[in-house]
Write a protein that holds these residues in place. Structure first.
Motif, PDB file in Angstrom:
ATOM      1  N   HIS A  65       0.855  -1.151  -0.063  1.00  0.00           N
ATOM      2  CA  HIS A  65       0.008   0.140   0.059  1.00  0.00           C
ATOM      3  C   HIS A  65       0.949   1.198   0.174  1.00  0.00           C
ATOM      4  CE1 HIS A  65      -3.890  -2.191   0.550  1.00  0.00           C
ATOM      5  NE2 HIS A  65      -3.197  -3.000   1.410  1.00  0.00           N
ATOM      6  N   GLU A  66       1.922   1.269   0.617  1.00  0.00           N
ATOM      7  CA  GLU A  66       2.846   2.361   0.619  1.00  0.00           C
ATOM      8  C   GLU A  66       3.438   2.794  -0.408  1.00  0.00           C
ATOM      9  OE1 GLU A  66       6.751   3.997   3.000  1.00  0.00           O
ATOM     10  OE2 GLU A  66       5.942   2.334   3.557  1.00  0.00           O
ATOM     11  N   LYS A 117      -9.843 -13.483  -5.242  1.00  0.00           N
ATOM     12  CA  LYS A 117     -10.118 -12.214  -4.913  1.00  0.00           C
ATOM     13  C   LYS A 117      -9.562 -10.991  -5.502  1.00  0.00           C
ATOM     14  CE  LYS A 117      -7.793 -11.373  -0.568  1.00  0.00           C
ATOM     15  NZ  LYS A 117      -7.788 -10.912   0.694  1.00  0.00           N
ATOM     16  N   PRO A 118     -10.085  -9.793  -5.872  1.00  0.00           N
ATOM     17  CA  PRO A 118      -9.209  -8.819  -6.294  1.00  0.00           C
ATOM     18  C   PRO A 118      -8.102  -8.417  -5.691  1.00  0.00           C
ATOM     19  CG  PRO A 118     -11.506  -8.158  -6.235  1.00  0.00           C
ATOM     20  CD  PRO A 118     -11.418  -9.307  -5.400  1.00  0.00           C
ATOM     21  N   GLY A 119      -6.854  -8.206  -6.143  1.00  0.00           N
ATOM     22  CA  GLY A 119      -5.700  -7.725  -5.549  1.00  0.00           C
ATOM     23  C   GLY A 119      -5.899  -6.378  -4.884  1.00  0.00           C
ATOM     24  N   LEU A 120      -6.589  -5.412  -5.544  1.00  0.00           N
ATOM     25  CA  LEU A 120      -7.084  -4.155  -4.500  1.00  0.00           C
ATOM     26  C   LEU A 120      -8.395  -4.165  -4.710  1.00  0.00           C
ATOM     27  CD1 LEU A 120      -4.607  -1.824  -6.266  1.00  0.00           C
ATOM     28  CD2 LEU A 120      -4.283  -2.431  -3.885  1.00  0.00           C
ATOM     29  N   ASP A 317      12.451 -13.076 -17.942  1.00  0.00           N
ATOM     30  CA  ASP A 317      12.076 -12.012 -16.927  1.00  0.00           C
ATOM     31  C   ASP A 317      11.661 -10.965 -17.813  1.00  0.00           C
ATOM     32  OD1 ASP A 317      14.325 -11.440 -18.363  1.00  0.00           O
ATOM     33  OD2 ASP A 317      15.474 -10.682 -16.824  1.00  0.00           O
ATOM     34  N   ARG A 318      11.289 -10.982 -18.922  1.00  0.00           N
ATOM     35  CA  ARG A 318      10.771 -10.183 -19.817  1.00  0.00           C
ATOM     36  C   ARG A 318       9.074 -10.052 -20.170  1.00  0.00           C
ATOM     37  NH1 ARG A 318      14.082  -5.582 -21.344  1.00  0.00           N
ATOM     38  NH2 ARG A 318      15.938  -6.071 -20.541  1.00  0.00           N
ATOM     39  N   PHE A 319       8.684 -11.312 -19.876  1.00  0.00           N
ATOM     40  CA  PHE A 319       7.138 -11.417 -19.804  1.00  0.00           C
ATOM     41  C   PHE A 319       6.850 -12.272 -18.662  1.00  0.00           C
ATOM     42  CE2 PHE A 319       3.879 -12.005 -23.357  1.00  0.00           C
ATOM     43  CZ  PHE A 319       2.873 -11.878 -22.355  1.00  0.00           C
ATOM     44  N   LEU A 320       6.379 -11.699 -17.733  1.00  0.00           N
ATOM     45  CA  LEU A 320       5.797 -11.988 -16.458  1.00  0.00           C
ATOM     46  C   LEU A 320       4.388 -12.411 -16.071  1.00  0.00           C
ATOM     47  CD1 LEU A 320       8.405  -9.383 -14.452  1.00  0.00           C
ATOM     48  CD2 LEU A 320       8.922 -11.969 -15.023  1.00  0.00           C
ATOM     49  N   VAL A 321       4.144 -13.365 -15.165  1.00  0.00           N
ATOM     50  CA  VAL A 321       2.827 -13.268 -14.620  1.00  0.00           C
ATOM     51  C   VAL A 321       2.916 -12.917 -12.984  1.00  0.00           C
ATOM     52  CG1 VAL A 321       1.996 -15.109 -16.183  1.00  0.00           C
ATOM     53  CG2 VAL A 321       3.088 -15.808 -14.023  1.00  0.00           C
ATOM     54  N   LEU A 322       2.042 -12.031 -12.638  1.00  0.00           N
ATOM     55  CA  LEU A 322       1.825 -11.802 -11.333  1.00  0.00           C
ATOM     56  C   LEU A 322       0.914 -12.198 -10.326  1.00  0.00           C
ATOM     57  CD1 LEU A 322       2.254  -7.862 -11.984  1.00  0.00           C
ATOM     58  CD2 LEU A 322       4.046  -9.382 -11.619  1.00  0.00           C
ATOM     59  N   GLN A 323       0.708 -12.356  -9.158  1.00  0.00           N
ATOM     60  CA  GLN A 323      -0.306 -12.313  -8.290  1.00  0.00           C
ATOM     61  C   GLN A 323      -1.111 -11.144  -8.124  1.00  0.00           C
ATOM     62  OE1 GLN A 323       2.541 -14.806  -5.552  1.00  0.00           O
ATOM     63  NE2 GLN A 323       0.512 -15.328  -4.857  1.00  0.00           N
ATOM     64  N   PRO A 324      -2.296 -11.338  -8.168  1.00  0.00           N
ATOM     65  CA  PRO A 324      -3.329 -10.223  -7.838  1.00  0.00           C
ATOM     66  C   PRO A 324      -3.148  -9.484  -6.624  1.00  0.00           C
ATOM     67  CG  PRO A 324      -4.639 -12.065  -8.267  1.00  0.00           C
ATOM     68  CD  PRO A 324      -3.132 -12.429  -8.036  1.00  0.00           C
ATOM     69  N   GLY A 325      -2.567  -8.255  -6.629  1.00  0.00           N
ATOM     70  CA  GLY A 325      -2.042  -7.501  -5.610  1.00  0.00           C
ATOM     71  C   GLY A 325      -0.471  -7.226  -5.694  1.00  0.00           C
ATOM     72  N   GLN A 326       0.066  -7.942  -6.638  1.00  0.00           N
ATOM     73  CA  GLN A 326       1.470  -7.584  -6.980  1.00  0.00           C
ATOM     74  C   GLN A 326       1.759  -6.500  -7.603  1.00  0.00           C
ATOM     75  OE1 GLN A 326       3.419 -11.570  -8.012  1.00  0.00           O
ATOM     76  NE2 GLN A 326       5.290 -10.754  -7.218  1.00  0.00           N
ATOM     77  N   THR A 327       2.882  -5.610  -7.305  1.00  0.00           N
ATOM     78  CA  THR A 327       3.339  -4.433  -8.071  1.00  0.00           C
ATOM     79  C   THR A 327       4.433  -4.631  -9.101  1.00  0.00           C
ATOM     80  OG1 THR A 327       2.147  -3.171  -6.729  1.00  0.00           O
ATOM     81  CG2 THR A 327       3.692  -1.971  -8.035  1.00  0.00           C
TER      82      THR A 327
END
Length: 349
Positions: A65-66, A117-120, A317-327
């Motif tokens: 959040h920060e 659930k939504p990451g935000l 490292d040029r095409f990533l997948v994230l977890q919801p909420g990850q920045t």
């Protein structure tokens, strides 16, 4: 209110993607959408769809959040889930296809249900300046979110959708055709083509346009793909006209079965080719991991993406997948030891 400038059409002639009753794709068959009943037959008789997972390895994490409230980088991306993302660029906060509800459906008790659930949440978002919408499907355009944000934000939508927003009492809407641009508060938005379709009711198939968005600010450039099938000339033209891009948000899910979905939904192999066609430095996979809309296993898109990256020789490292909420952030290094080629790196928090 921010000033808005909209470009003139490329030609005075009617564009090829316009029809007498709406819009069409430039590539593939004349009608990518096969219709409701063929879909229902495929869904319930021809194909076995996966069950809701009891545990999903890409479940939402607690966001930073920060970092989100006080960005430390000139380009940040937080994945909310499915095609929804928070793009922070040039001191502006931009939402893409925000969907926060439990179902991607016109009905509150039926239709595809969210399993991650939504990451935000809406309440956790920083002040939003702009929202871009790719098209009118329920997993990309959610009425409840539109009503809650209302005229507190500036909306940017494809041609034909402004009237739907106005009917909800939302008036801060800029409507664009493919290749048209809007300059708003130091951010330039361009609606670019995709290969898809639109429908929100029973009698409005392809009555409104679909598209992708290029967002430029602060010397950075992002492409948001929304939802699309693969047509190489289309993405090569986007890359030639507007690329290269610092970041591309590319659909990697919603592709099964291929015999039904191929023309309108990219699979991971298509996604890597889009990454290359656009000239993207970094890409992040979207349009997966949230709703069961198609027949592929829910954990498969990242697996096939890793295989496709290896097949095309693209670094992982040029095409990533994230977890919801990850920045993810594009970082600028300032240490004296940094070599010129290493001054900027993309990474997740």
């Amino acid at each position: 209110m921010n000033a808005c400038t909209q470009s003139a059409a490329v030609s005075e002639d009617v564009p090829r993607h316009h029809t007498a009753g709406g819009f069409q794709n430039l590539y593939g068959s004349a009608q990518q959408h096969k219709g409701l009943w063929p879909y229902l037959k495929m869904r319930y008789f021809d194909e076995r769809f996966p069950e809701l997972p009891s545990a999903f390895p890409f479940a939402a994490i607690e966001p930073d959040h920060e970092l989100i409230s006080q960005p430390q980088h000139d380009l940040q991306l937080t994945w909310i889930g499915h095609a929804s993302a928070l793009i922070q660029i040039g001191g502006r906060n931009i939402l893409a296809d925000p969907v926060f509800g439990e179902r991607a459906s016109p009905l509150p008790v039926a239709g595809p249900k969210r399993y991650s659930k939504p990451g935000l949440s809406l309440a956790q978002l920083p002040p939003i300046h702009y929202v871009v919408i790719s098209h009118n499907h329920y997993d990309h355009l959610e009425r409840e979110t539109v009503e809650q944000l209302g005229d507190s934000v500036q909306w940017l939508v494809p041609l034909g959708l402004k009237a739907w927003f106005n009917d909800l009492g939302v008036t801060r809407v800029v409507e664009l055709d493919w290749w048209q641009q809007a300059a708003l508060g130091g951010v330039q938005f361009t609606l670019t083509p995709t290969q898809h379709w639109s429908r929100r009711g029973f009698g409005d198939t392809n009555a409104t346009l679909w598209g992708s968005w290029v967002v430029e600010a602060g010397g950075r450039k992002v492409w948001f793909g929304g939802d699309t099938g693969y047509a190489q000339p289309l993405f090569q033209e986007i890359g030639r006209r507007l690329g290269p891009f610092d970041l591309a948000l590319i659909p990697i899910g919603g592709y099964g079965p291929r015999w039904f979905m191929q023309e309108k939904h990219a699979d991971p192999d298509d996604a890597v080719r889009i990454h290359q066609d656009l000239g993207a430095r970094y890409s992040i996979g979207i349009h997966w991991g949230t709703f069961i809309l198609t027949s592929e296993p829910v954990e498969e898109p990242p697996q096939l993406l890793a295989q496709a990256l290896a097949r095309y020789g693209v670094p992982q490292d040029r095409f990533l997948v994230l977890q919801p909420g990850q920045t993810w952030a594009l970082r600028t290094q300032t240490t004296a030891q940094a070599q010129p080629a290493d001054k900027e790196t993309g990474g997740v928090r």
